[in-house]
Each structure stands twice: as structure tokens, then as C-alpha cells.
Design a protein around this motif. Sequence first.
Motif, PDB file in Angstrom:
ATOM      1  N   SER A 300       0.829  -1.210   0.000  1.00 39.16           N
ATOM      2  CA  SER A 300       0.000   0.000   0.000  1.00 39.16           C
ATOM      3  C   SER A 300       0.860   1.255   0.000  1.00 39.16           C
ATOM      4  O   SER A 300       0.586   2.217  -0.729  1.00 39.16           O
ATOM      5  N   ILE A 301       1.911   1.249   0.815  1.00 43.84           N
ATOM      6  CA  ILE A 301       2.818   2.399   0.861  1.00 43.84           C
ATOM      7  C   ILE A 301       3.516   2.571  -0.482  1.00 43.84           C
ATOM      8  O   ILE A 301       3.738   3.694  -0.947  1.00 43.84           O
ATOM      9  N   ALA A 302       3.851   1.448  -1.137  1.00 45.31           N
ATOM     10  CA  ALA A 302       4.485   1.523  -2.452  1.00 45.31           C
ATOM     11  C   ALA A 302       3.579   2.218  -3.458  1.00 45.31           C
ATOM     12  O   ALA A 302       4.036   3.047  -4.256  1.00 45.31           O
ATOM     13  N   ILE A 303       2.280   1.900  -3.408  1.00 45.64           N
ATOM     14  CA  ILE A 303       1.329   2.525  -4.330  1.00 45.64           C
ATOM     15  C   ILE A 303       1.222   4.019  -4.059  1.00 45.64           C
ATOM     16  O   ILE A 303       1.223   4.843  -4.979  1.00 45.64           O
ATOM     17  N   ILE A 304       1.158   4.401  -2.774  1.00 50.95           N
ATOM     18  CA  ILE A 304       1.065   5.819  -2.420  1.00 50.95           C
ATOM     19  C   ILE A 304       2.338   6.551  -2.826  1.00 50.95           C
ATOM     20  O   ILE A 304       2.300   7.656  -3.388  1.00 50.95           O
ATOM     21  N   ALA A 305       3.490   5.942  -2.558  1.00 49.49           N
ATOM     22  CA  ALA A 305       4.765   6.572  -2.919  1.00 49.49           C
ATOM     23  C   ALA A 305       4.880   6.759  -4.422  1.00 49.49           C
ATOM     24  O   ALA A 305       5.362   7.790  -4.907  1.00 49.49           O
ATOM     25  N   ALA A 306       4.407   5.739  -5.176  1.00 51.86           N
ATOM     26  CA  ALA A 306       4.508   5.817  -6.634  1.00 51.86           C
ATOM     27  C   ALA A 306       3.590   6.880  -7.214  1.00 51.86           C
ATOM     28  O   ALA A 306       3.822   7.362  -8.321  1.00 51.86           O
ATOM     29  N   SER A 307       2.548   7.260  -6.464  1.00 45.92           N
ATOM     30  CA  SER A 307       1.589   8.232  -6.988  1.00 45.92           C
ATOM     31  C   SER A 307       1.844   9.649  -6.488  1.00 45.92           C
ATOM     32  O   SER A 307       1.058  10.556  -6.760  1.00 45.92           O
ATOM     33  N   THR A 308       2.913   9.856  -5.730  1.00 47.71           N
ATOM     34  CA  THR A 308       3.247  11.191  -5.240  1.00 47.71           C
ATOM     35  C   THR A 308       4.713  11.502  -5.548  1.00 47.71           C
ATOM     36  O   THR A 308       5.513  10.604  -5.785  1.00 47.71           O
ATOM     37  N   ASN A 309       5.032  12.772  -5.512  1.00 52.16           N
ATOM     38  CA  ASN A 309       6.397  13.200  -5.838  1.00 52.16           C
ATOM     39  C   ASN A 309       7.292  13.120  -4.605  1.00 52.16           C
ATOM     40  O   ASN A 309       7.623  14.133  -3.984  1.00 52.16           O
ATOM     41  N   VAL A 310       7.661  11.905  -4.241  1.00 53.50           N
ATOM     42  CA  VAL A 310       8.561  11.678  -3.112  1.00 53.50           C
ATOM     43  C   VAL A 310       9.752  10.854  -3.606  1.00 53.50           C
ATOM     44  O   VAL A 310       9.783  10.412  -4.754  1.00 53.50           O
ATOM     45  N   ASP A 311      10.719  10.635  -2.708  1.00 51.85           N
ATOM     46  CA  ASP A 311      11.883   9.822  -3.033  1.00 51.85           C
ATOM     47  C   ASP A 311      11.498   8.346  -2.880  1.00 51.85           C
ATOM     48  O   ASP A 311      11.614   7.767  -1.796  1.00 51.85           O
ATOM     49  N   VAL A 312      11.003   7.755  -3.982  1.00 55.60           N
ATOM     50  CA  VAL A 312      10.512   6.373  -3.929  1.00 55.60           C
ATOM     51  C   VAL A 312      11.627   5.408  -3.527  1.00 55.60           C
ATOM     52  O   VAL A 312      11.397   4.450  -2.787  1.00 55.60           O
ATOM     53  N   SER A 313      12.845   5.657  -3.992  1.00 56.72           N
ATOM     54  CA  SER A 313      13.972   4.779  -3.670  1.00 56.72           C
ATOM     55  C   SER A 313      14.192   4.699  -2.162  1.00 56.72           C
ATOM     56  O   SER A 313      14.349   3.610  -1.597  1.00 56.72           O
ATOM     57  N   PHE A 314      14.187   5.857  -1.501  1.00 55.44           N
ATOM     58  CA  PHE A 314      14.413   5.880  -0.050  1.00 55.44           C
ATOM     59  C   PHE A 314      13.261   5.195   0.681  1.00 55.44           C
ATOM     60  O   PHE A 314      13.476   4.407   1.610  1.00 55.44           O
ATOM     61  N   VAL A 315      12.035   5.501   0.261  1.00 54.86           N
ATOM     62  CA  VAL A 315      10.862   4.907   0.909  1.00 54.86           C
ATOM     63  C   VAL A 315      10.923   3.388   0.836  1.00 54.86           C
ATOM     64  O   VAL A 315      10.757   2.689   1.843  1.00 54.86           O
ATOM     65  N   MET A 316      11.172   2.857  -0.355  1.00 51.43           N
ATOM     66  CA  MET A 316      11.151   1.409  -0.517  1.00 51.43           C
ATOM     67  C   MET A 316      12.374   0.741   0.100  1.00 51.43           C
ATOM     68  O   MET A 316      12.301  -0.407   0.545  1.00 51.43           O
ATOM     69  N   ALA A 317      13.496   1.452   0.141  1.00 50.29           N
ATOM     70  CA  ALA A 317      14.673   0.903   0.817  1.00 50.29           C
ATOM     71  C   ALA A 317      14.374   0.708   2.303  1.00 50.29           C
ATOM     72  O   ALA A 317      14.626  -0.362   2.870  1.00 50.29           O
TER      73      ALA A 317
END
Length: 349
Positions: A300-317
Amino acid sequence: MLVWSALIGLSAALGALLFWLHAPAALMLGPLIAAIVVAAAGGRVRFPLTPFVLAQGLIGCLIAKMVPLSIMGDIAAHWQMFTAAVLFVVAVSSFLGWLMTRLQLLPGTTGLWGMSPGAASVMTIMAESYGADIRLVALMQYLRVVMVAGVAALVAKLFGVSVAHGDIEIVWFPRPDWLALGETLALAIVGPLVAKWLRIPAGAFLVPMIGGIVLTHFGLMTIELPAWLMAISYTLVGWNVGLRFTRPLLVHAARALPRIIGATLALIALCAGVAAMLVYGAGIDPLTAYLATSPGGSDSIAIIAASTNVDVSFVMAMQTVRMIAVLFLAPILTRFIAQRLRSPNDEHP
């Protein structure tokens, strides 16, 4: 058939409304809310596991498309920060679970198992032998996924973060690169099968993600994910969580629900405190830090991160490191605490 029609219609309506409002992860949150409404109203939907597993694989491919292989170097270079943040989340969840058990807010050791930040299926299976109510444990685990997703979307809106590609017209049915689409579907199908064979927890999401990062980095494949396919995947993820909130479960949990919600909000708030330390100590932007430290619901967090302008790499790491740590540490730590808290009366609650 009538229930399916209601679920699909309500999902489409809520998803379209949230999408129109530029809500992050609208195409997941709409179906999730619709599924909760249908399940709580007594609607029975037999939801096959295979489509959901494929949806998780496709979301893993989506994150692989957005996250470079250099993510491993980032983790190695900042291992102290990742370790401290992950251990703090595990420690906080264990403390809240211990406190709920000591104060007897829930029967037996239910609170202890239910507060674990992830590894929901593992915790639910192990909980019953330690005097816990497995129905309440399951409710706590999946209610936290819903609340984390909802709060994360709300925080994204409050911070004024724009939805990624929000000003770009989405082409729902583009002309696909058939070879790339075939490679992507193969990874989304084979990845979960490999994960099941190797018995990797959460592997339906993790194996395609890691495999996709490596394969695309070396130019061995191209990930092709048309908008219509991802909309279906988001819907399936939302339904999988929402349909668990059946009327019998909610009736059973009605008395304990305020305490469960309160404890979950406390966990989210304390994890937000970790995010604040990342903001002021490491210069991470607030929403990236918040999504990275959110307790549970990585897909769920991956979907939210992918749909907003955030640092997806850091979030998923951060989410991936926490998921792995929880899978290894949380069952051991929770069982250790439960053995010391369990009394003879807890054997048969």
C-alpha cells in the motif's frame, strides 16, 4: 453476482471521486473503502488468491521500474540510519503490545501479537498458542494497513504534495510494447512462484521488485505497465484488504475496537516521531520520511509513494529493510515477551 456488481460499482464510483480530488493512491483507496462497506454490510465475495498474487507481482514490477540498483549502495552508505530507524519501530511496537497485555486491554497476549509492525500472517498463526484471540490479531494487523494507508494519503494531501503526473493526461490504453509487456507479466507471475517455492514471506511483492531492479539495471528486460493494468492491480490490492472486514469479525471486535484504534494511532504517531528525526537529523523531506517509517502495508505504501512526488527509492529501501527485520526479529521478540507475560489462565482464554 449482485454483490460483485455492488462491489465493482462502488469501487469505480469511489475511485473516480478520489481520483477527481487528486487523492494519492485513489485507485487503491476507493476499492479498499468499497470492499469494507460491502463486507461490513454482510456481502460475501469469494476472492481468489491468484489474481491478488499477480497484482502484488505487478506492483513489485512498478517499484522496480522506479527504483535504481543504486538503492543497495544507499542502504550500505547509511546503514546506521536505517538500522536505528528500523529497530526503533520494532521496539516501539513491542512496547505498545507489552503495555496492552500488562494493562489487560485485550484478552491474553492479543495486543502483543497484533501490534507487530508487519508479518501479519506469521503473527496470526503463532498467536493462538500464546493465549491470543487470533480474530482480534488479524483485525489489528489489517486494520493497521487500512489506517496507515489512509493517514499516509491524508498526510500527503496536507503537505500539499502533488500527485505524480497529476497535470498530465493519463493514456489508459496506450499502444503497448508487446515484448516488454510479456517480459513484465512473466516476472510478475514467475516471481511469486519462486517466492512460494522458497517460502519467502511477502515474496510475491519482494521477488519481482528485486528481480526487476537487477534485470532492468543490466538491460536484460524492459518493464511495461499500461495504466489500465495498474488500475486493476491497485483495485485487487484494495479488495484483498477491505474484504477481510466482515460483519462477524467487526461484531466480535466491537468492544475492543476503540482500544485497537487508539493503540494503532499511537504506533503511527510514534513512527511519525522517527520520521521527524529523519527530517531534522538527515534532511529527508517530511513526506518521504513519513512513508518510509510507516508501520506495515508495504504494498500500500508503495502505491502511495509511486503516486506522489517523493523519493521512492528511499521509501522502498526503508520499507524493505524493515520488512526483512520484522520477519526475523518480531516473531522471536514477541514470543520471548509472550512467554514471560503468559500466565496459566491465559492458556485457554
